[in-house]
Design a protein around this motif. Sequence first.
Motif, PDB file in Angstrom:
ATOM      1  N   ASN A  13      10.509  -0.166 -13.011  1.00 42.59           N
ATOM      2  CA  ASN A  13       9.638  -0.523 -11.291  1.00 42.59           C
ATOM      3  C   ASN A  13       9.358   0.292 -10.694  1.00 42.59           C
ATOM      4  O   ASN A  13      10.050   1.251 -10.237  1.00 42.59           O
ATOM      5  N   LEU A  14       8.444   1.251 -11.491  1.00 42.44           N
ATOM      6  CA  LEU A  14       8.076   2.069 -11.346  1.00 42.44           C
ATOM      7  C   LEU A  14       7.015   2.562 -10.350  1.00 42.44           C
ATOM      8  O   LEU A  14       6.641   3.073  -9.705  1.00 42.44           O
ATOM      9  N   GLU A  15       6.254   1.155  -9.801  1.00 39.40           N
ATOM     10  CA  GLU A  15       5.739   1.206  -8.880  1.00 39.40           C
ATOM     11  C   GLU A  15       6.116   1.438  -7.108  1.00 39.40           C
ATOM     12  O   GLU A  15       5.185   0.904  -6.519  1.00 39.40           O
ATOM     13  N   HIS A  16       7.342   0.950  -7.588  1.00 42.01           N
ATOM     14  CA  HIS A  16       8.493   1.072  -6.011  1.00 42.01           C
ATOM     15  C   HIS A  16       8.982   1.918  -6.298  1.00 42.01           C
ATOM     16  O   HIS A  16       9.172   2.969  -4.640  1.00 42.01           O
ATOM     17  N   ARG A  17       9.259   2.895  -7.118  1.00 43.52           N
ATOM     18  CA  ARG A  17      10.048   4.057  -7.024  1.00 43.52           C
ATOM     19  C   ARG A  17       8.937   5.713  -6.802  1.00 43.52           C
ATOM     20  O   ARG A  17       9.626   6.102  -6.380  1.00 43.52           O
ATOM     21  N   PHE A  18       7.656   5.240  -7.729  1.00 41.41           N
ATOM     22  CA  PHE A  18       6.855   6.263  -7.329  1.00 41.41           C
ATOM     23  C   PHE A  18       5.588   6.206  -7.056  1.00 41.41           C
ATOM     24  O   PHE A  18       4.930   6.889  -7.193  1.00 41.41           O
ATOM     25  N   SER A  19       5.627   5.430  -5.944  1.00 43.29           N
ATOM     26  CA  SER A  19       4.314   5.585  -5.353  1.00 43.29           C
ATOM     27  C   SER A  19       4.310   6.103  -3.432  1.00 43.29           C
ATOM     28  O   SER A  19       5.605   5.695  -3.398  1.00 43.29           O
ATOM     29  N   VAL A  20       3.632   6.517  -3.520  1.00 47.34           N
ATOM     30  CA  VAL A  20       2.796   6.336  -1.985  1.00 47.34           C
ATOM     31  C   VAL A  20       1.982   5.924  -1.008  1.00 47.34           C
ATOM     32  O   VAL A  20       1.525   5.094  -1.863  1.00 47.34           O
ATOM     33  N   PRO A  21       2.632   4.995  -0.011  1.00 47.16           N
ATOM     34  CA  PRO A  21       2.023   4.463   0.600  1.00 47.16           C
ATOM     35  C   PRO A  21       0.665   4.614   1.560  1.00 47.16           C
ATOM     36  O   PRO A  21       0.731   5.480   2.266  1.00 47.16           O
ATOM     37  N   ASP A  22       0.271   3.493   1.084  1.00 43.40           N
ATOM     38  CA  ASP A  22      -1.115   3.856   2.218  1.00 43.40           C
ATOM     39  C   ASP A  22      -2.110   5.173   1.200  1.00 43.40           C
ATOM     40  O   ASP A  22      -2.430   6.185   2.376  1.00 43.40           O
ATOM     41  N   PHE A  23      -1.938   5.595   0.058  1.00 40.22           N
ATOM     42  CA  PHE A  23      -2.755   6.354  -0.406  1.00 40.22           C
ATOM     43  C   PHE A  23      -3.668   6.257  -0.746  1.00 40.22           C
ATOM     44  O   PHE A  23      -4.912   7.491   0.006  1.00 40.22           O
ATOM     45  N   TRP A  24      -4.429   4.443  -1.137  1.00 41.45           N
ATOM     46  CA  TRP A  24      -5.462   4.690  -0.950  1.00 41.45           C
ATOM     47  C   TRP A  24      -6.669   4.102   0.280  1.00 41.45           C
ATOM     48  O   TRP A  24      -5.591   3.358   0.743  1.00 41.45           O
TER      49      TRP A  24
END
Length: 75
Positions: A13-24
């Motif tokens: 579950n890395l894409e949900h746990r360590f993601s920053v929304p609207d980073f790019w």
Amino acid sequence: MFPIAWMYYFGTNLEHRFSVPDFWPKPEQTYKIPFEKDEIHGELERLKQRRLERRRLRLEKEGVESGGLERSEGS
């Protein structure tokens, strides 16, 4: 057992746990490189106008700061 639990915890579950929304930025918010000849000429004209506007503002500012006195040759 501990290293396996560690790898399982951080490996799932890395894409949900360590993601920053609207980073790019969105594609419509990024700069589009011109490839066609007319697009390139339009971009060059836009940059020229921008440069001339900045130059005009800089010269106006320098004229105000110097008191509007201009040096003439031979004075």
